[in-house]
Design an enzyme around this catalytic site. Structure first.
Site, mmCIF file in Angstrom:
data_model
loop_
_atom_site.group_PDB
_atom_site.id
_atom_site.type_symbol
_atom_site.label_atom_id
_atom_site.label_comp_id
_atom_site.label_asym_id
_atom_site.label_seq_id
_atom_site.Cartn_x
_atom_site.Cartn_y
_atom_site.Cartn_z
ATOM 1 N N ASP A 152 0.822 -1.203 0.000
ATOM 2 C CA ASP A 152 0.000 0.000 0.000
ATOM 3 C C ASP A 152 0.862 1.262 0.000
ATOM 4 O OD1 ASP A 152 -2.552 1.163 -0.077
ATOM 5 O OD2 ASP A 152 -3.306 -0.132 1.523
ATOM 6 N N ASP A 210 -10.327 2.787 -3.464
ATOM 7 C CA ASP A 210 -10.979 1.547 -3.060
ATOM 8 C C ASP A 210 -12.408 1.434 -3.609
ATOM 9 O OD1 ASP A 210 -8.698 1.200 -1.609
ATOM 10 O OD2 ASP A 210 -9.643 1.281 0.359
#
Length: 406
Positions: A152, A210
């Protein structure tokens, strides 16, 4: 600055020219898009080894592993900090048996194990991350028999040069770890990773923020992506995908039905089965990784039908490795075309509108000359022969066809 970034990218190309290949150098680590299941949208960081073992059991029992879903990926929240030698550790309450034992368990079931970290000091959820410990963490992951790393980019600088540097450093550490580990770049597309992530060592890269469990983002928050929002970004990136390098449109939300949690935030109220079926069709024809995130232990028949459709999965996993090109985009309609290895063609027709509509298209409009037999991959039957197709699509429905020239 632009010239400096170009030189840096060129250097990375030379350093990591084989980053997306296996150790043997014969084939990419990911010749087709990865398939599997990820913890985040169902469990968030409230994960436990017992849950993951149960999911592995359910993936086998439900037929998901047989269908090609062969990764389980532990997302954020597994970390317990670092020991007195700075080795990253798993939370002993969540993983009392340790990650290595969990890897052994899922490997015996024919499933590979993935794990998560971040290119900063802390992860998105505030847990221990890998900046400054790349080689040490890569060796730890290898010692646990990890097969996949989702990396990430929370709490990291927002310039491309730093992102390229940090992702390259971790990818090189993985290559030196002694184990083949797939590297997923999770930068959310803001720095256009399709331009640099493969050269930085990634096999796949997120192209958007997301996914949420909804059809479309109706808010002003750009980090509230619905299916259509992600589709419209990912559809334009077909030229950057291919064997060993995939545009990742984020997880399948099929079967979540508005469950509270990460995918239920920011208006993620859930979708109907027609919309879930469309996500499966569109992600498949766009050659996106197919990563489920629902409760595999308790799937209804509609969810099983969608996730386990082998004819649809075959479009995603076609060895030619082409991402579909959007040939029609306007008004209520999107039409995608994807060439397949055996010379056949996959076509997806999406009704974006809020009402059922009739549609007709001549195959020549898509650059497909001649006559074709048309197989509907959701109805599992031939639905016509000729130079065109016409039919009726429900609101938000996607027809997915396989065309064979006759």
């Amino acid at each position: 600055m632009r010239r400096a970034l170009a030189l840096l990218t060129l250097s990375l190309c030379l350093l990591t020219a084989h980053a997306q290949q296996s150790a043997s150098g014969q084939e990419p680590l990911t010749p087709t898009p990865p398939m599997g299941w990820m913890t985040w949208n169902f469990f968030a960081d409230n994960i436990h080894e017992k849950d993951i073992r149960e999911m592995a059991d359910a993936m086998v029992a439900s037929g998901m592993v047989e269908a090609g879903y062969n990764y389980i990926i532990i997302d954020d929240g597994w970390q317990g900090g670092r020991d007195n030698r700075n080795n990253i550790t798993a939370d002993p309450k969540k993983f009392p048996s340790g990650i290595k034992a969990l890897a052994d368990y899922v490997h015996k079931k024919g499933i590979k194990l993935g794990i998560y970290s971040d290119a900063a000091q802390l992860t998105c959820a505030g847990y221990t991350a890998s900046l400054g410990f790349e080689e040490q963490d890569a060796k730890t992951f290898a010692s646990w028999d990890i097969d996949y790393l989702k990396y990430d980019y929370c709490h990291a600088p927002k310039d491309s040069a730093t992102a390229v540097e940090r992702y390259t450093k971790m990818s090189q550490a993985l290559r030196k770890s002694g184990r083949e580990i797939v590297f997923g770049v999770c930068e959310w597309g803001q720095l256009k990773p399709w331009h640099w992530a493969a050269e930085a060592g990634g096999q796949l890269w997120r192209t958007t923020y997301d996914v949420r469990d909804k059809w479309k983002n109706l808010s002003s928050d750009e980090n509230a992506e619905g299916i259509i929002d992600i589709l419209d970004i990912n559809a334009e990136l077909h030229a950057y995908a291919g064997p060993g390098r995939w545009n990742d449109a984020d997880m399948l939300v099929v079967g979540l039905y508005g469950k509270p949690g990460p995918s239920g935030d920011m208006g993620g109220v859930g979708m109907n089965d027609t919309e879930y079926e469309s996500q499966m069709s569109l992600w498949s024809i766009m050659a996106s990784p197919l990563i489920a995130t629902n409760d595999v232990r308790n799937m209804n028949e509609a969810t099983k039908r969608i996730l386990l459709n082998k004819e649809v999965i075959a479009i995603n996993q076609d060895p030619l490795g082409k991402q579909a090109e959007r040939k029609v985009h306007g008004g209520a309609w999107d039409v995608f075309v994807k060439p397949l290895q055996n010379g056949e063609v996959a076509v997806a027709i999406l009704n974006r509108g809020d009402q059922a509509k009739n549609y007709r298209i001549g195959w020549a409009e898509l650059g497909l000359n001649g006559k074709y037999e048309v197989r509907d991959l959701w109805e599992h039957k031939s639905v016509g022969k000729g130079k065109s197709w016409k039919g009726r699509l429900q609101s938000h429905e996607t027809k997915l066809f396989r065309l064979k020239r006759i």
